[in-house]
Design a protein around this motif. Structure first.
Motif, mmCIF file in Angstrom:
data_model
loop_
_atom_site.group_PDB
_atom_site.id
_atom_site.type_symbol
_atom_site.label_atom_id
_atom_site.label_comp_id
_atom_site.label_asym_id
_atom_site.label_seq_id
_atom_site.Cartn_x
_atom_site.Cartn_y
_atom_site.Cartn_z
ATOM 1 N N TRP A 180 46.073 18.685 48.652
ATOM 2 C CA TRP A 180 47.756 19.639 49.606
ATOM 3 C C TRP A 180 47.912 20.631 48.591
ATOM 4 O O TRP A 180 48.811 21.469 49.675
ATOM 5 N N LEU A 181 47.831 20.505 47.570
ATOM 6 C CA LEU A 181 48.453 21.845 46.769
ATOM 7 C C LEU A 181 47.077 23.025 47.132
ATOM 8 O O LEU A 181 47.910 24.179 47.584
ATOM 9 N N THR A 182 46.134 22.925 47.381
ATOM 10 C CA THR A 182 45.304 24.301 47.716
ATOM 11 C C THR A 182 45.267 24.219 49.136
ATOM 12 O O THR A 182 45.337 26.336 49.192
ATOM 13 N N LEU A 183 45.720 23.383 50.000
ATOM 14 C CA LEU A 183 46.557 23.661 51.123
ATOM 15 C C LEU A 183 47.330 24.964 51.566
ATOM 16 O O LEU A 183 47.336 25.464 52.102
ATOM 17 N N PHE A 184 48.446 24.026 50.587
ATOM 18 C CA PHE A 184 49.700 24.938 50.958
ATOM 19 C C PHE A 184 49.450 26.278 49.839
ATOM 20 O O PHE A 184 50.182 27.264 50.623
ATOM 21 N N VAL A 185 48.632 26.446 49.316
ATOM 22 C CA VAL A 185 48.908 27.545 48.455
ATOM 23 C C VAL A 185 47.181 28.232 49.462
ATOM 24 O O VAL A 185 48.247 30.061 49.880
ATOM 25 N N LEU A 186 46.268 28.039 50.478
ATOM 26 C CA LEU A 186 45.605 28.884 50.840
ATOM 27 C C LEU A 186 46.720 29.586 52.159
ATOM 28 O O LEU A 186 46.529 30.535 52.708
ATOM 29 N N ALA A 187 47.622 28.372 52.935
ATOM 30 C CA ALA A 187 48.657 28.571 53.885
ATOM 31 C C ALA A 187 49.605 29.780 53.286
ATOM 32 O O ALA A 187 49.912 30.545 54.848
ATOM 33 N N VAL A 191 58.200 30.114 31.449
ATOM 34 C CA VAL A 191 57.960 28.813 31.412
ATOM 35 C C VAL A 191 57.734 29.302 33.113
ATOM 36 O O VAL A 191 56.772 28.704 33.360
ATOM 37 N N VAL A 192 58.936 29.685 34.041
ATOM 38 C CA VAL A 192 58.854 29.951 35.021
ATOM 39 C C VAL A 192 58.023 30.455 35.291
ATOM 40 O O VAL A 192 57.240 29.717 36.369
ATOM 41 N N LEU A 193 57.881 31.610 35.084
ATOM 42 C CA LEU A 193 56.199 32.820 35.066
ATOM 43 C C LEU A 193 55.258 31.576 35.122
ATOM 44 O O LEU A 193 54.379 31.942 36.229
ATOM 45 N N ALA A 194 55.419 31.167 33.976
ATOM 46 C CA ALA A 194 54.170 30.148 33.818
ATOM 47 C C ALA A 194 53.837 29.705 34.306
ATOM 48 O O ALA A 194 52.794 29.121 35.321
ATOM 49 N N ALA A 195 54.464 28.342 34.664
ATOM 50 C CA ALA A 195 54.977 27.605 35.694
ATOM 51 C C ALA A 195 54.203 28.320 37.268
ATOM 52 O O ALA A 195 53.063 27.340 37.599
ATOM 53 N N ILE A 196 54.794 29.385 37.884
ATOM 54 C CA ILE A 196 54.444 29.687 39.243
ATOM 55 C C ILE A 196 52.854 29.980 39.097
ATOM 56 O O ILE A 196 51.875 29.974 39.953
ATOM 57 N N VAL A 197 52.634 30.637 38.340
ATOM 58 C CA VAL A 197 51.278 31.395 37.970
ATOM 59 C C VAL A 197 50.000 30.340 38.078
ATOM 60 O O VAL A 197 49.169 29.378 38.327
ATOM 61 N N GLY A 198 50.599 29.322 36.655
ATOM 62 C CA GLY A 198 49.275 27.786 36.821
ATOM 63 C C GLY A 198 49.521 26.989 38.223
ATOM 64 O O GLY A 198 47.992 26.990 38.169
ATOM 65 N N THR A 199 50.552 26.998 39.024
ATOM 66 C CA THR A 199 50.536 25.698 40.383
ATOM 67 C C THR A 199 49.527 26.834 40.659
ATOM 68 O O THR A 199 48.169 26.010 41.486
ATOM 69 N N ILE A 200 49.440 28.209 41.243
ATOM 70 C CA ILE A 200 48.037 28.666 41.843
ATOM 71 C C ILE A 200 47.265 28.935 41.803
ATOM 72 O O ILE A 200 46.281 28.559 42.233
ATOM 73 N N VAL A 201 46.877 28.605 39.665
ATOM 74 C CA VAL A 201 45.406 28.901 39.274
ATOM 75 C C VAL A 201 44.354 27.222 39.557
ATOM 76 O O VAL A 201 43.491 27.924 40.034
ATOM 77 N N LEU A 202 45.439 26.343 39.697
ATOM 78 C CA LEU A 202 45.547 25.123 39.107
ATOM 79 C C LEU A 202 45.193 24.526 41.150
ATOM 80 O O LEU A 202 43.785 24.245 41.177
ATOM 81 N N ALA A 203 45.750 24.821 42.353
ATOM 82 C CA ALA A 203 45.129 24.854 43.596
ATOM 83 C C ALA A 203 43.979 25.649 43.701
ATOM 84 O O ALA A 203 43.237 24.461 44.463
ATOM 85 N N ILE A 204 43.350 26.752 42.789
ATOM 86 C CA ILE A 204 42.215 27.110 43.624
ATOM 87 C C ILE A 204 40.967 26.345 42.105
ATOM 88 O O ILE A 204 40.077 26.238 42.612
ATOM 89 N N MET A 205 41.703 26.129 40.692
ATOM 90 C CA MET A 205 40.665 25.076 39.965
ATOM 91 C C MET A 205 40.205 24.219 40.479
ATOM 92 O O MET A 205 38.874 23.226 41.058
ATOM 93 N N ILE A 206 41.147 23.205 41.986
ATOM 94 C CA ILE A 206 40.719 21.391 41.347
ATOM 95 C C ILE A 206 39.774 21.104 42.762
ATOM 96 O O ILE A 206 38.719 20.906 42.647
#
Length: 403
Positions: free
Chosen positions: A205-212, A376-391
């Motif tokens: 779902w995280l990947t689908l959200f980022v792709l959308a 931390v906020v900036l790292a969390a946002i970028v990390g979420t996008i990277v994680l959505a790609i990596m999973i």
């Protein structure tokens, strides 16, 4: 001031050029004082090329502080006002300010008072400065008034810079964070779309959200641009409307964390201005009216106006302050003590010093606290996008290993 083209002779040769003066007669007198016998003198029509183009204020705050401090020092050393202005005009490098000082010098030589000469340049010298200098002229203490003005602007400027610095950091980091997110969604994420389609199966779902989000941003980026533009235009329109400005200033004062700094800064400005005017023997009603105009925050300004109206009716200066949420009890109590002891100016100066130190301490704490939070906020946002790609990629690697 007009510009004149002249032709004349001096003891050596024919001279041609331009000169700036109030009128043709003043131009002729200036040239005569320079040893030039005028043959032809005509006013030059003002065009886009000859007109002095000035953007913003002709005198920056730090330049005004330096001017007031040096002016006061020269007067205390026994230099006349006219000579002091002449000396300062020779030291100033900014053309607009130099032109203003030359004009003031000429007015002083004609017998105009200093406050009236300064009043001809409202963009450089605000009414607060004029009232303080006029009070100094009436009491014969112009040098002391200039010194108080320099102290006032210096402390107010330092406090304002600390507030701006504290508020600018999260804004800059926020803009950087938004820029990074837009870059990742617009250019990085689309590179993996074909790969995800080839994997098959259901994506997380995280990947689908980022792709959308990436797809929406690529197709409807103009909606985001229009939204930002509408917000900026809306804020500017509110600031230009008195009621809208009051709403915005009220919101700023009530903001968590930042609101406390803005409120203390405005209160420091208010008490510092009143203290400076009382020290120069400016009448209290006139001081309140001037402070009401100087304070940038409409909420604080409105309370000062109510206090002035209360005094005009024979009421108390502090009553409107006691009944308002933006004023802590310290201010009306200190003002009441100052009124009873006859030391209102020094009491207000102590209150201003207190709030200026509070602003300094609060901004330092805010900087120390907000820096790690924003990281931390900036790292969390970028990390979420990277994680959505990596999973999904991990899933693809597992399928390859199973083969």
């Amino acid at each position: 001031m007009a510009r004149f083209t002249y032709e004349g002779r001096d003891s050596k040769a024919i001279r041609r050029g331009t000169i700036v003066a109030d009128n043709k007669r003043d131009a002729a007198i200036k040239l005569k004082n320079q040893g030039i016998r005028v043959v032809n003198l005509s006013e030059q029509p003002e065009t886009v090329l000859t007109k002095d183009i000035m953007i913003g204020k002709p005198v920056k705050r730090e330049q005004l502080i330096m001017f007031l401090r040096q002016f006061s020092t020269l007067l205390q050393a026994g230099v006349t006002i006219v000579d002091a202005v002449r000396i300062l005009s020779l030291q100033v490098e900014q053309p607009a300010f130099k032109k203003i000082l030359i004009s003031i010098q000429e007015d002083l030589r004609k017998g105009t008072s200093l406050s009236d000469a300064l009043a001809k340049h409202p963009k450089a010298f605000e009414p607060f400065v004029l009232h303080m200098i006029n009070a100094g002229e009436l009491s014969g203490t112009v040098d002391e008034s200039l010194d108080r003005l320099a102290d006032h602007f210096e402390k107010s400027y330092r406090t304002r810079q600390k507030v701006v610095s504290a508020l600018a950091y999260p804004v800059v980091v926020g803009i950087v964070a938004v820029g990074v997110v837009i870059f990742l969604l617009s250019f990085v994420v689309p590179m993996f779309v074909d790969m995800f389609e080839g994997i098959g199966g259901e994506l997380p779902w995280l990947t689908l959200f980022v792709l959308a989000a990436s797809d929406w941003l690529q197709n409807y980026w103009y909606v985001l641009l229009l939204l930002v533009t509408a917000i900026v235009v809306g804020i500017l329109m509110l600031r230009n409307n008195p009621q809208g400005k009051y709403v915005l200033d009220s919101f700023l004062l009530r903001m968590p964390i930042f609101g406390d700094i803005v409120k203390k800064s405005s209160l420091a400005m208010m008490t510092r201005t009143l203290s400076s005017m009382f020290s120069s023997s400016v009448p209290i009603l006139q001081s309140l009216a001037m402070t009401e105009r100087v304070i940038g925050n409409k909420v604080i300004s409105k309370v000062i106006g109510e206090s002035r109206q209360s005094m005009e009716r024979g009421g108390s200066l502090t009553e409107p302050m006691m009944n308002h949420w933006a004023f802590p009890p310290l201010i009306p109590h200190m003002i009441a003590i100052g009124e009873q002891t006859g030391s209102l100016d020094s009491m207000l100066a102590k209150v201003a010093d207190f709030y200026e130190k509070e602003v300094e301490a609060a901004t330092e704490r805010l900087k120390a606290l907000i820096e790690p939070i924003m990281i931390v906020v900036l790292a969390a946002i970028v990390g979420t996008i990277v994680l959505a790609i990596m999973i999904p990629m991990f899933s693809m690697f597992e399928q390859i290993d199973s083969l």
